[in-house]
Write a protein that holds these residues in place. Structure first.
Motif, mmCIF file in Angstrom:
data_model
loop_
_atom_site.group_PDB
_atom_site.id
_atom_site.type_symbol
_atom_site.label_atom_id
_atom_site.label_comp_id
_atom_site.label_asym_id
_atom_site.label_seq_id
_atom_site.Cartn_x
_atom_site.Cartn_y
_atom_site.Cartn_z
ATOM 1 N N UNK A 28 -11.973 -12.883 -4.530
ATOM 2 C CA UNK A 28 -10.546 -12.967 -4.232
ATOM 3 C C UNK A 28 -9.719 -12.575 -5.446
ATOM 4 N N UNK A 29 -8.550 -12.008 -5.193
ATOM 5 C CA UNK A 29 -7.653 -11.624 -6.278
ATOM 6 C C UNK A 29 -7.060 -12.854 -6.948
ATOM 7 N N UNK A 30 -6.977 -12.818 -8.270
ATOM 8 C CA UNK A 30 -6.270 -13.845 -9.021
ATOM 9 C C UNK A 30 -4.794 -13.468 -9.108
ATOM 10 N N UNK A 31 -3.965 -14.422 -9.531
ATOM 11 C CA UNK A 31 -2.543 -14.139 -9.681
ATOM 12 C C UNK A 31 -2.289 -12.975 -10.652
ATOM 13 N N UNK B 131 -6.994 -18.012 -1.034
ATOM 14 C CA UNK B 131 -5.751 -17.265 -1.165
ATOM 15 C C UNK B 131 -4.569 -18.147 -1.541
ATOM 16 N N UNK B 132 -4.668 -19.447 -1.289
ATOM 17 C CA UNK B 132 -3.502 -20.327 -1.453
ATOM 18 C C UNK B 132 -3.035 -20.389 -2.902
ATOM 19 N N UNK C 141 -2.165 -0.559 0.712
ATOM 20 C CA UNK C 141 -2.667 -1.519 1.700
ATOM 21 C C UNK C 141 -3.950 -2.134 1.150
ATOM 22 N N UNK C 142 -3.883 -3.422 0.788
ATOM 23 C CA UNK C 142 -4.992 -4.076 0.102
ATOM 24 C C UNK C 142 -5.429 -5.335 0.848
ATOM 25 N N UNK C 143 -6.747 -5.516 0.990
ATOM 26 C CA UNK C 143 -7.262 -6.788 1.463
ATOM 27 C C UNK C 143 -7.271 -7.759 0.285
ATOM 28 N N UNK C 144 -7.324 -9.060 0.578
ATOM 29 C CA UNK C 144 -7.234 -10.045 -0.491
ATOM 30 C C UNK C 144 -8.528 -10.161 -1.287
#
Length: 242
Positions: free
Chosen positions: A107-110, A143-144, A87-90
């Motif tokens: 924020x996480x990258x791809x 996030x998009x 369970x991870x937040x962005x």
């Protein structure tokens, strides 16, 4: 004790409503188990049995102070020896909305999302990746782009990710440049650092594979099998997907 009994009865009532008024339910996902410190306090054993009577095919997570059907590591993607869901937040900051401009650096990258997906696919787990919607319900801008990129990658390579995955010891995941996932018939090599020389070697193959292809488009790759080493000899100079 009287307050506890009222609270537990309230929890059972709302779960009963959810499991009887909305058709077939697949997962009962409890969240924070506080403030009660034991399954006895929650009456979890008896209640979960009653919930299963309402939805016989449901699975229940491990947050009612009982192990139940699957684990839910939070804030880290760590494989378990059972069914599990990371369970991870962005942005590793908040489950809810925060200022997207200030959150963008976190924020996480791809590629980071794909690394998490690889760990899940290689070890029989699932990834629950949260975004905090904006007040109007839209998806935050930070996030998009990463999620769109991951979606495009999955459209071409989802075979390496989706479906039930064995938690077998398939090896190779300690190598920095590559990781693996498998489905019992295929081994999927996740190559993070593309070999610019057109070839690469892999250890641990006692028998040769029937074929080696790029999952992206099925392009066959020439290979040699030497002892326990597999040598890929015709890799494209440019990596297939940046």
């Amino acid at each position: 004790n009287e307050a506890r009994r009222r609270f537990v009865a309230y929890i059972e009532a709302i779960n009963t409503e959810l499991l009887t008024q909305y058709g077939k339910i697949d997962v009962l996902w409890y969240d924070v188990a506080a403030p009660l410190e034991s399954w006895e306090g929650w009456d979890s054993l008896a209640r979960n049995q009653r919930m299963r009577a309402l939805q016989p095919r449901i699975i229940i997570n491990d947050r009612s102070r009982l192990a139940e059907d699957f684990g839910t590591p939070e804030g880290h993607v760590t494989a378990a020896d059972r069914d599990w869901e990371a369970c991870m937040t962005f942005n590793d900051i908040s489950w809810g909305y925060v200022d997207e401009v200030q959150a963008r650096p976190y924020a996480y990258t791809a590629p980071r999302i794909l690394k998490m997906l690889n760990t899940c696919a290689a070890h029989g787990g699932n990834l629950l990746l949260n975004i905090g919607p904006k007040p109007d319900g839209s998806v935050p801008a930070d996030a998009v782009e990463p999620l769109t990129q991951v979606g495009a990658w999955l459209a071409e390579n989802g075979e390496a990710v989706y479906g039930r995955r064995p938690r077998a010891n398939i090896g190779g995941n300690g190598v920095c440049a590559t990781s693996l996932s498998a489905d019992g018939r295929h081994v999927y090599l996740w190559n993070w650092i593309w070999p610019t020389g057109g070839s690469m070697g892999l250890g641990g193959y006692r028998t040769a594979p029937k074929s080696v292809t790029l999952l992206k488009d099925g392009t066959p790759l020439a290979f040699e099998h030497r002892g326990q080493r597999l040598l890929l000899t015709s890799l494209p100079k440019e990596r297939p997907d940046r």
